[in-house]
Design an enzyme around this catalytic site. Structure first.
Site: not given
Ligand code: S3P
Length: 430
Positions: A15, A114, A159, A312, A339
């Site tokens: 991330s 998605r 999210s 995750d 996902k």
């Molecule tokens: C992420 C946010 C999550 C996660 C993804 C990475 C990010 O998704 O599942 O692997 O880097 O902001 P959501 O917050 O949209 O569920």
């Protein structure tokens, strides 16, 4: 019997790596990024930025990004291919939306299933022209502009990707964007903005929602970024050490952001012997060392209120649950359906195919732990090309020598290309 022993440094956080590249591209000048995760997903973001006119080169293990400012993307000549990466697609759609260019975003089969409308509804309200396939999916066409009208967005769904996309869009808009998050999500974007001295306000409201305000346009001064190690990748080895008798490992440089390590509290509640020591701060993220020893685990109930912070880690938590005594109940998992695969289905199908008692109703997962379950003939694990399913069942497979055959291990490079190498380094047989 195999066990995990020793110490490793996990690869850079996925991330934060996406965000480091994007913020560097929006800075005015040269930014050096160290410990960038070079996984398939992150390289998608990197290549899309190149297509948008950003010069990015690698020198001696570091990546140098020559940022063009918040309105600096140029018209790409090809469709922007996000591969399997949800984060690339959401964050980059947000980032280009306030630039006067037209872009087409495409993705692989999984990403094309998605939902994207959860983000684009907000961008369309501001004036971006967007066409999604079947009103929700990639391929998506977007015509952005700095004329978009900044406004207040209320996010009902948790999210971090959507929140971050709206923040990225706001950086180049003239006026105040307000984002209200009903449920708190991971905050890497805000932490990186703090580190980069980008001005914004974040306040808690009476009803426990959070308000983020950005007064654009923002000028981002270049500042070098170091990426901490990924706690979600560390989770596989943490559970591995908890379930393999005789294990004792130390993982270093892990990001200890509390919106990311809720799974450690869950595993501790299950009886896991895990010790965390903060060591320093790296580009706005606290980092430290995690020590884990083999521990008998017990089943627990995991509340729905935690789901955005564990999003995750449910696949590997399900593996821990399969080795715990009693029932583990994980509630509020509807987002797992969206996902890289439908993870409720991927977890339930694979665990039950191995002989575990698992069920799901109303978007929860219930696992009856069974340490005694013996797998004596080879069983195929269907990963659905989902990297976290592949790694989770590889860890379970360590308890059942050569019996679990992962149908597609190559998808692991989506988030953790060094997974096998690191696993080998920690593995001991005696
Ligand atoms: C992420 C946010 C999550 C996660 C993804 C990475 C990010 O998704 O599942 O692997 O880097 O902001 P959501 O917050 O949209 O569920």
């Amino acid at each position: 019997m195999l066990k995990l022993k020793g110490s490793i440094t996990i690869s850079g956080d996925k991330s934060i790596s996406h965000r480091a590249l994007i913020f560097a591209s929006l800075s005015v000048g040269k930014v050096t990024i160290s410990n960038l995760l070079e996984s398939d997903d992150v390289l998608r973001t990197l290549n899309i930025l190149k297509r948008l006119g950003i010069k990015i080169v690698k020198k001696k293990q570091k990546w140098i990004v020559y940022g063009n400012g918040t309105c600096g993307y140029i018209q790409p000549s090809h469709a922007l291919d996000c591969g399997n990466s949800g984060t690339t697609s959401r964050l980059m759609i947000g980032a280009v939306s306030s630039n006067p260019i037209n872009c087409t975003f495409i993705g692989d089969n999984s990403l094309s299933k998605r939902p994207m409308s959860r983000l684009t509804v907000f961008l369309e309200r501001m004036g971006a022209e967007i066409k999604l396939t079947k009103k929700d999916f990639l391929p998506a066409y977007i015509k952005g502009g700095s004329h978009l009208i900044p406004m207040e967005h209320i996010m009902e769904k948790a999210s971090a990707q959507v929140k971050s996309a709206l923040i990225l869009s706001a950086l180049n808009l003239h006026g105040k964007t307000s984002i209200i998050e009903k449920k708190n999500t991971r905050d890497h974007t805000e932490r990186l903005m703090d580190y980069l001295n980008i001005k914004y306000n974040k306040t808690s409201l009476k009803d426990k929602s959070t308000l983020i305000e950005i007064d654009g346009p923002c000028e981002i001064k270049p500042k070098n970024i170091k990426i901490a190690s990924d706690p979600s990748s560390a989770a596989f080895f943490i559970v591995g050490a908890l379930i393999l008798p005789g294990s004792k490992i130390v993982l270093k440089n892990i990001a200890l952001n509390k919106t990311r390590i809720a799974f450690i509290s869950v595993l501790k509640k299950m009886g896991g012997n895990i010790k965390i020591k903060k060591t320093n701060t790296v580009s706005g993220e606290e980092v430290g060392e995690i020590k884990v020893s083999y521990s008998p685990l017990k089943g627990i109930k995991i509340n729905a209120s935690l789901s955005a912070l564990l999003i995750d880690e449910y696949p590997i938590l399900s593996i821990a649950a399969s080795q715990a005594s009693g029932l583990t109940i994980m509630n509020g998992l509807s987002e797992l359906r969206h996902k890289e695969s439908d993870r409720i289905n991927s977890i339930i199908k694979n665990l039950s195919n191995l002989g575990f008692k698992v069920k799901s109703k109303h978007d929860n997962i219930i696992v009856q732990g069974s340490k005694k379950l013996k797998i004596d003939k080879q069983k195929k694990i269907k990963t659905y090309s989902d990297h976290r399913i592949a790694m989770s069942f590889t860890i379970l497979g360590l308890l059942h020598k050569d019996k679990l055959i992962i149908d597609n291990s190559s998808c692991i490079s989506i988030s953790y290309p060094d997974f096998e190498k690191h696993l080998k380094k920690l593995s001991r047989i005696n």
